[in-house]
Design a protein around this motif. Structure first.
Motif, PDB file in Angstrom:
ATOM      1  N   LEU A  23       0.840  -1.189   0.000  1.00 49.23           N
ATOM      2  CA  LEU A  23       0.000   0.000   0.000  1.00 49.23           C
ATOM      3  C   LEU A  23       0.877   1.241   0.000  1.00 49.23           C
ATOM      4  O   LEU A  23       2.061   1.172   0.292  1.00 49.23           O
ATOM      5  N   ARG A  24       0.275   2.363  -0.312  1.00 47.64           N
ATOM      6  CA  ARG A  24       0.949   3.646  -0.179  1.00 47.64           C
ATOM      7  C   ARG A  24      -0.030   4.583   0.510  1.00 47.64           C
ATOM      8  O   ARG A  24      -1.226   4.286   0.625  1.00 47.64           O
ATOM      9  N   ALA A  25       0.481   5.705   0.947  1.00 42.20           N
ATOM     10  CA  ALA A  25      -0.370   6.690   1.622  1.00 42.20           C
ATOM     11  C   ALA A  25       0.143   8.081   1.310  1.00 42.20           C
ATOM     12  O   ALA A  25       1.344   8.293   1.170  1.00 42.20           O
ATOM     13  N   ASP A  26      -0.782   8.995   1.191  1.00 40.09           N
ATOM     14  CA  ASP A  26      -0.417  10.397   1.064  1.00 40.09           C
ATOM     15  C   ASP A  26       0.245  10.806   2.384  1.00 40.09           C
ATOM     16  O   ASP A  26      -0.314  10.544   3.461  1.00 40.09           O
ATOM     17  N   PRO A  27       1.452  11.382   2.327  1.00 41.51           N
ATOM     18  CA  PRO A  27       2.159  11.725   3.570  1.00 41.51           C
ATOM     19  C   PRO A  27       1.346  12.585   4.538  1.00 41.51           C
ATOM     20  O   PRO A  27       1.347  12.354   5.741  1.00 41.51           O
ATOM     21  N   SER A  28       0.602  13.585   4.020  1.00 40.33           N
ATOM     22  CA  SER A  28      -0.177  14.417   4.956  1.00 40.33           C
ATOM     23  C   SER A  28      -1.332  13.650   5.567  1.00 40.33           C
ATOM     24  O   SER A  28      -1.630  13.835   6.747  1.00 40.33           O
ATOM     25  N   ALA A  29      -1.949  12.794   4.792  1.00 40.32           N
ATOM     26  CA  ALA A  29      -3.046  11.976   5.336  1.00 40.32           C
ATOM     27  C   ALA A  29      -2.508  11.009   6.387  1.00 40.32           C
ATOM     28  O   ALA A  29      -3.137  10.823   7.439  1.00 40.32           O
ATOM     29  N   LEU A  30      -1.355  10.425   6.108  1.00 38.81           N
ATOM     30  CA  LEU A  30      -0.775   9.489   7.076  1.00 38.81           C
ATOM     31  C   LEU A  30      -0.383  10.219   8.361  1.00 38.81           C
ATOM     32  O   LEU A  30      -0.626   9.726   9.459  1.00 38.81           O
ATOM     33  N   ARG A  31       0.199  11.400   8.228  1.00 36.98           N
ATOM     34  CA  ARG A  31       0.551  12.184   9.432  1.00 36.98           C
ATOM     35  C   ARG A  31      -0.695  12.486  10.260  1.00 36.98           C
ATOM     36  O   ARG A  31      -0.684  12.382  11.484  1.00 36.98           O
ATOM     37  N   ALA A  32      -1.769  12.855   9.585  1.00 36.59           N
ATOM     38  CA  ALA A  32      -3.005  13.202  10.295  1.00 36.59           C
ATOM     39  C   ALA A  32      -3.603  11.982  11.000  1.00 36.59           C
ATOM     40  O   ALA A  32      -4.020  12.077  12.156  1.00 36.59           O
ATOM     41  N   THR A  33      -3.621  10.849  10.308  1.00 37.83           N
ATOM     42  CA  THR A  33      -4.187   9.655  10.943  1.00 37.83           C
ATOM     43  C   THR A  33      -3.273   9.159  12.062  1.00 37.83           C
ATOM     44  O   THR A  33      -3.762   8.693  13.091  1.00 37.83           O
ATOM     45  N   LEU A  34      -1.957   9.275  11.873  1.00 33.17           N
ATOM     46  CA  LEU A  34      -1.032   8.906  12.950  1.00 33.17           C
ATOM     47  C   LEU A  34      -1.280   9.766  14.188  1.00 33.17           C
ATOM     48  O   LEU A  34      -1.365   9.247  15.306  1.00 33.17           O
ATOM     49  N   ALA A  35      -1.399  11.057  13.996  1.00 35.78           N
ATOM     50  CA  ALA A  35      -1.642  11.954  15.131  1.00 35.78           C
ATOM     51  C   ALA A  35      -2.927  11.577  15.859  1.00 35.78           C
ATOM     52  O   ALA A  35      -2.970  11.526  17.091  1.00 35.78           O
ATOM     53  N   SER A  36      -3.948  11.280  15.083  1.00 39.32           N
ATOM     54  CA  SER A  36      -5.234  10.913  15.672  1.00 39.32           C
ATOM     55  C   SER A  36      -5.148   9.611  16.471  1.00 39.32           C
ATOM     56  O   SER A  36      -5.608   9.537  17.612  1.00 39.32           O
ATOM     57  N   TRP A  37      -4.535   8.592  15.869  1.00 38.51           N
ATOM     58  CA  TRP A  37      -4.428   7.299  16.555  1.00 38.51           C
ATOM     59  C   TRP A  37      -3.480   7.361  17.746  1.00 38.51           C
ATOM     60  O   TRP A  37      -3.705   6.694  18.761  1.00 38.51           O
ATOM     61  N   ILE A  38      -2.445   8.149  17.664  1.00 40.22           N
ATOM     62  CA  ILE A  38      -1.535   8.294  18.808  1.00 40.22           C
ATOM     63  C   ILE A  38      -2.285   8.948  19.969  1.00 40.22           C
ATOM     64  O   ILE A  38      -2.150   8.517  21.119  1.00 40.22           O
ATOM     65  N   LYS A  39      -3.089   9.955  19.688  1.00 38.30           N
ATOM     66  CA  LYS A  39      -3.879  10.596  20.742  1.00 38.30           C
ATOM     67  C   LYS A  39      -4.843   9.607  21.390  1.00 38.30           C
ATOM     68  O   LYS A  39      -5.104   9.678  22.593  1.00 38.30           O
ATOM     69  N   ILE A  40      -5.372   8.691  20.602  1.00 34.12           N
ATOM     70  CA  ILE A  40      -6.294   7.679  21.130  1.00 34.12           C
ATOM     71  C   ILE A  40      -5.549   6.645  21.969  1.00 34.12           C
ATOM     72  O   ILE A  40      -5.988   6.283  23.066  1.00 34.12           O
ATOM     73  N   LYS A  41      -4.427   6.163  21.455  1.00 32.17           N
ATOM     74  CA  LYS A  41      -3.743   5.022  22.073  1.00 32.17           C
ATOM     75  C   LYS A  41      -2.733   5.379  23.164  1.00 32.17           C
ATOM     76  O   LYS A  41      -2.436   4.544  24.017  1.00 32.17           O
ATOM     77  N   LEU A  42      -2.180   6.586  23.138  1.00 34.91           N
ATOM     78  CA  LEU A  42      -1.125   6.929  24.105  1.00 34.91           C
ATOM     79  C   LEU A  42      -1.585   6.830  25.562  1.00 34.91           C
ATOM     80  O   LEU A  42      -0.868   6.248  26.381  1.00 34.91           O
ATOM     81  N   PRO A  43      -2.768   7.325  25.917  1.00 34.41           N
ATOM     82  CA  PRO A  43      -3.190   7.175  27.315  1.00 34.41           C
ATOM     83  C   PRO A  43      -3.272   5.712  27.756  1.00 34.41           C
ATOM     84  O   PRO A  43      -2.874   5.360  28.867  1.00 34.41           O
ATOM     85  N   GLU A  44      -3.774   4.850  26.886  1.00 32.26           N
ATOM     86  CA  GLU A  44      -3.850   3.412  27.174  1.00 32.26           C
ATOM     87  C   GLU A  44      -2.448   2.825  27.355  1.00 32.26           C
ATOM     88  O   GLU A  44      -2.205   2.053  28.285  1.00 32.26           O
ATOM     89  N   ALA A  45      -1.534   3.201  26.467  1.00 34.73           N
ATOM     90  CA  ALA A  45      -0.163   2.689  26.538  1.00 34.73           C
ATOM     91  C   ALA A  45       0.507   3.112  27.839  1.00 34.73           C
ATOM     92  O   ALA A  45       1.179   2.304  28.498  1.00 34.73           O
ATOM     93  N   LEU A  46       0.323   4.352  28.222  1.00 34.93           N
ATOM     94  CA  LEU A  46       0.928   4.854  29.450  1.00 34.93           C
ATOM     95  C   LEU A  46       0.320   4.189  30.688  1.00 34.93           C
ATOM     96  O   LEU A  46       1.036   3.834  31.627  1.00 34.93           O
ATOM     97  N   LYS A  47      -0.994   4.013  30.686  1.00 30.22           N
ATOM     98  CA  LYS A  47      -1.672   3.369  31.817  1.00 30.22           C
ATOM     99  C   LYS A  47      -1.192   1.935  31.994  1.00 30.22           C
ATOM    100  O   LYS A  47      -0.840   1.508  33.099  1.00 30.22           O
ATOM    101  N   ASP A  48      -1.168   1.185  30.901  1.00 32.26           N
ATOM    102  CA  ASP A  48      -0.733  -0.207  30.971  1.00 32.26           C
ATOM    103  C   ASP A  48       0.732  -0.321  31.387  1.00 32.26           C
ATOM    104  O   ASP A  48       1.098  -1.186  32.186  1.00 32.26           O
ATOM    105  N   ALA A  49       1.565   0.567  30.861  1.00 31.33           N
ATOM    106  CA  ALA A  49       2.984   0.548  31.219  1.00 31.33           C
ATOM    107  C   ALA A  49       3.167   0.885  32.699  1.00 31.33           C
ATOM    108  O   ALA A  49       3.969   0.258  33.397  1.00 31.33           O
ATOM    109  N   ARG A  50       2.421   1.863  33.181  1.00 28.84           N
ATOM    110  CA  ARG A  50       2.502   2.247  34.598  1.00 28.84           C
ATOM    111  C   ARG A  50       2.091   1.077  35.495  1.00 28.84           C
ATOM    112  O   ARG A  50       2.725   0.799  36.501  1.00 28.84           O
TER     113      ARG A  50
END
Length: 89
Positions: free
Chosen positions: A28-55
């Motif tokens: 697959l390929r992705a438009d770099p700006s679209a990928l950056r935007a979706t990465l930012a969105s998913w990181i915002k969703i998943k980071l709290p979970e990752a930090l909680k589980d790691a803690r």
């Protein structure tokens, strides 16, 4: 740089690498700006979970589990972003 900033940087690196690998493995390929935007969105969703589980793992004295859990959760953010932004070559 604070520990929080360092964790955020590591989270972005892990997610971006997982997204690139997913796109490559699935031809697959992705438009770099679209990928950056979706990465930012998913990181915002998943980071709290990752930090909680790691803690929780750290509090239980399982440092290696904390690191593995954090990496796995952030990799899943990258994969979800790639699924959302990717399209056939």
């Amino acid at each position: 740089m604070s520990v929080t900033d360092q964790l955020a940087d590591v989270a972005v690196q892990i997610a971006a690498q997982a997204a690139r690998q997913y796109l490559s493995r699935h031809n697959l390929r992705a438009d770099p700006s679209a990928l950056r935007a979706t990465l930012a969105s998913w990181i915002k969703i998943k980071l709290p979970e990752a930090l909680k589980d790691a803690r929780e793992a750290l509090d239980a004295g399982m440092g290696s589990v904390a690191e593995s859990t954090f990496k796995a959760t952030m990799a899943s953010a990258g994969i979800e972003a790639a699924k959302e932004a990717g399209f056939p070559k």
